[in-house]
Scaffold this motif. Structure first.
Motif, short mmCIF file in Angstrom:
data_model
loop_
_atom_site.label_atom_id
_atom_site.label_comp_id
_atom_site.label_asym_id
_atom_site.label_seq_id
_atom_site.Cartn_x
_atom_site.Cartn_y
_atom_site.Cartn_z
N ASN A 1 -4.90 146.79 -32.30
CA ASN A 1 -3.61 147.53 -32.31
C ASN A 1 -2.80 146.74 -31.15
OD1 ASN A 1 -4.38 149.38 -34.31
ND2 ASN A 1 -5.75 150.12 -32.90
N PRO A 2 -1.58 146.86 -31.28
CA PRO A 2 -0.70 146.43 -30.14
C PRO A 2 -1.22 147.23 -29.10
CG PRO A 2 0.76 146.91 -32.10
CD PRO A 2 -0.67 147.21 -32.62
N SER B 1 5.65 140.42 -17.01
CA SER B 1 5.47 139.07 -16.76
C SER B 1 6.88 138.18 -17.07
CB SER B 1 4.36 138.44 -17.10
OG SER B 1 4.73 138.11 -18.73
N ASP B 2 6.76 136.97 -16.87
CA ASP B 2 7.99 136.13 -17.21
C ASP B 2 7.94 135.66 -18.83
OD1 ASP B 2 6.01 134.34 -16.81
OD2 ASP B 2 7.28 133.25 -15.31
N VAL B 3 6.87 136.07 -19.50
CA VAL B 3 6.74 135.95 -20.73
C VAL B 3 8.07 136.30 -21.67
CG1 VAL B 3 5.24 135.89 -23.07
CG2 VAL B 3 4.12 135.75 -20.71
N GLU B 4 8.40 135.40 -22.55
CA GLU B 4 9.64 135.62 -23.23
C GLU B 4 9.31 136.65 -24.61
OE1 GLU B 4 12.96 134.87 -22.57
OE2 GLU B 4 12.50 133.76 -20.85
N TYR B 5 10.03 137.49 -24.95
CA TYR B 5 10.02 138.17 -26.21
C TYR B 5 9.53 137.21 -27.58
CZ TYR B 5 11.13 141.68 -29.93
OH TYR B 5 10.85 142.48 -31.00
N GLY B 6 8.73 137.58 -28.21
CA GLY B 6 8.34 136.83 -29.51
C GLY B 6 7.38 135.56 -28.92
N GLU B 7 7.29 135.39 -27.83
CA GLU B 7 6.56 134.02 -27.42
C GLU B 7 4.94 134.59 -27.37
OE1 GLU B 7 5.65 131.28 -23.22
OE2 GLU B 7 7.37 132.97 -23.54
N TYR C 1 4.13 138.58 -27.87
CA TYR C 1 4.64 139.49 -26.86
C TYR C 1 5.76 140.01 -27.33
CZ TYR C 1 6.42 141.39 -22.33
OH TYR C 1 6.96 142.33 -21.49
N LYS C 2 5.80 141.53 -27.43
CA LYS C 2 7.30 142.16 -27.78
C LYS C 2 7.13 143.53 -26.83
CE LYS C 2 6.95 140.89 -32.55
NZ LYS C 2 7.06 141.38 -33.79
N ALA C 3 8.25 143.51 -25.88
CA ALA C 3 8.78 144.62 -25.28
C ALA C 3 7.53 145.14 -24.49
CB ALA C 3 9.49 145.43 -26.31
N GLY C 4 6.79 144.58 -23.60
CA GLY C 4 5.95 145.36 -22.84
C GLY C 4 4.40 145.55 -23.60
N GLU C 5 4.47 144.97 -24.87
CA GLU C 5 3.06 144.99 -25.75
C GLU C 5 2.81 143.66 -26.20
OE1 GLU C 5 2.62 149.57 -27.45
OE2 GLU C 5 3.77 148.08 -28.75
N LEU C 6 1.32 143.34 -26.29
CA LEU C 6 1.03 142.20 -27.09
C LEU C 6 0.59 142.60 -28.43
CD1 LEU C 6 0.40 138.93 -26.59
CD2 LEU C 6 -1.87 139.89 -26.58
N HIS C 7 0.99 142.04 -29.57
CA HIS C 7 0.59 142.39 -31.11
C HIS C 7 -0.24 141.28 -31.23
CE1 HIS C 7 4.19 145.39 -31.82
NE2 HIS C 7 4.25 144.93 -30.70
N PRO C 8 -1.79 141.65 -31.42
CA PRO C 8 -2.45 140.91 -31.56
C PRO C 8 -2.44 139.91 -33.02
CG PRO C 8 -3.45 143.01 -32.08
CD PRO C 8 -1.89 143.24 -31.52
#
Length: 299
Positions: free
Chosen positions: A257-258, A264-270, A286-293
């Motif tokens: 689950n996300p 961090s400085d990781v961009e949205y969608g990266e 990475y999307k808005a504070g969460e990692l979508h695995p």
């Protein structure tokens, strides 16, 4: 049926000798470690030597990141002869008495740097209508193989042992055929050419200088001494940014689950990977504070 063996996870770097196939090397490593699961990142032709990074257990999920990484090769081109395999294993199909100067060779190399289009060799693992090209080539069939893009970071001449041979070093991205470089360089110089020696010096984070020989693997088989050479799974993620997961985030990610990660400085969608207490938990978007695995690790 479940495959028998130990749950070993990580990377074992082999300095492959000439002769065995990449698959044979993986099988030897799996046997020596008693590992349940193993694969490799980037096939080497049987006669090629150098880095073959063997992924074990969950590290097999990181193989695409090594396959996509830059790699470097040292190789020798025989000038004046073309072969049907573009290496010394094949039959000579054309010859020329022309021998270019060192300066002509260096000048010709410029055309092979940057974004280029490359036609894979006839004897290659490229699929044509669902069948491997080399199988058709063995039957004497000549195929039209489409050119494909290749990023070449660097191609330099490193020596000229004699008029018939030139040594080169290539740094390139995913999907490059050194044999095709030799063939096309020979054509560009008007003299034909094929590879006689090929060594992969490094691949992503893995270096031939750190690789074990197959004799080493045999000698240390089934012992803690061989286990000590296994590098962490995380080494295979070196080209991706790392995010630290919160305790709750790590638990959610492990279940697919996300999960929350620290800012961090990781961009949205990266694409990035999340760690918890120094261990990889998942790779994802990475999307808005969460990692979508996309890939989850169980270690």
């Amino acid at each position: 049926m479940a495959r028998k063996g130990r749950d070993v996870t990580g990377w074992l770097v082999i300095d492959k000798p000439a002769g065995p196939t990449s698959t044979a090397v993986v099988n030897k490593v799996r046997w020596a470690l008693g590992a349940k699961k193993a694969g490799h990142a980037g096939t080497l032709d049987p006669e090629a030597t150098g880095v073959l990074a063997v992924a074990l257990g969950d590290a097999t999920k990181t193989v695409p990141y090594i396959t996509d990484a830059l790699k470097a090769y040292a190789f020798t081109v025989r000038l004046g002869q073309a072969t049907n395999t573009d290496d010394a294993e094949g039959e000579v199909i054309a010859e020329s008495d022309l021998r270019p100067t060192d300066e002509q060779i260096k000048e010709a190399l410029h055309a092979f740097v940057g974004d280029i289009m490359q036609v894979p060799p006839q004897f290659s693992a490229v699929k044509i209508d669902g069948e491997r090209a080399y199988k058709r080539a063995r039957d004497g069939e000549e195929m039209e193989i489409a050119a494909r893009p290749l990023w070449v970071e660097e191609l330099v001449m490193t020596g000229r042992p004699d008029a018939d041979h030139v040594t080169l070093e290539l740094t390139c991205g995913k999907g490059g055929y050194v044999r095709a470089i030799a063939r096309d360089l020979g054509r560009a110089l008007g003299c034909h050419g094929h590879v006689t020696k090929l060594r992969r010096i490094w691949s992503g984070p893995f270096d031939a200088a750190d690789g074990l020989s197959l004799d080493d693997v045999e000698r240390m088989a089934k012992s803690p001494e061989l286990d000590a050479h296994i590098q962490p799974l995380e080494v295979g993620l070196a080209d991706l940014p790392e995010l630290k997961a919160t305790p709750e985030g790590a638990a959610r990610l492990r279940n697919g689950n996300p999960g929350m990660v620290f800012a961090s400085d990781v961009e949205y969608g990266e694409e990035a990977w999340a760690s918890y207490e120094g261990r990889a938990v998942a790779v994802g978007i990475y999307k808005a504070g969460e990692l979508h695995p996309v890939r989850v690790f169980h270690g």
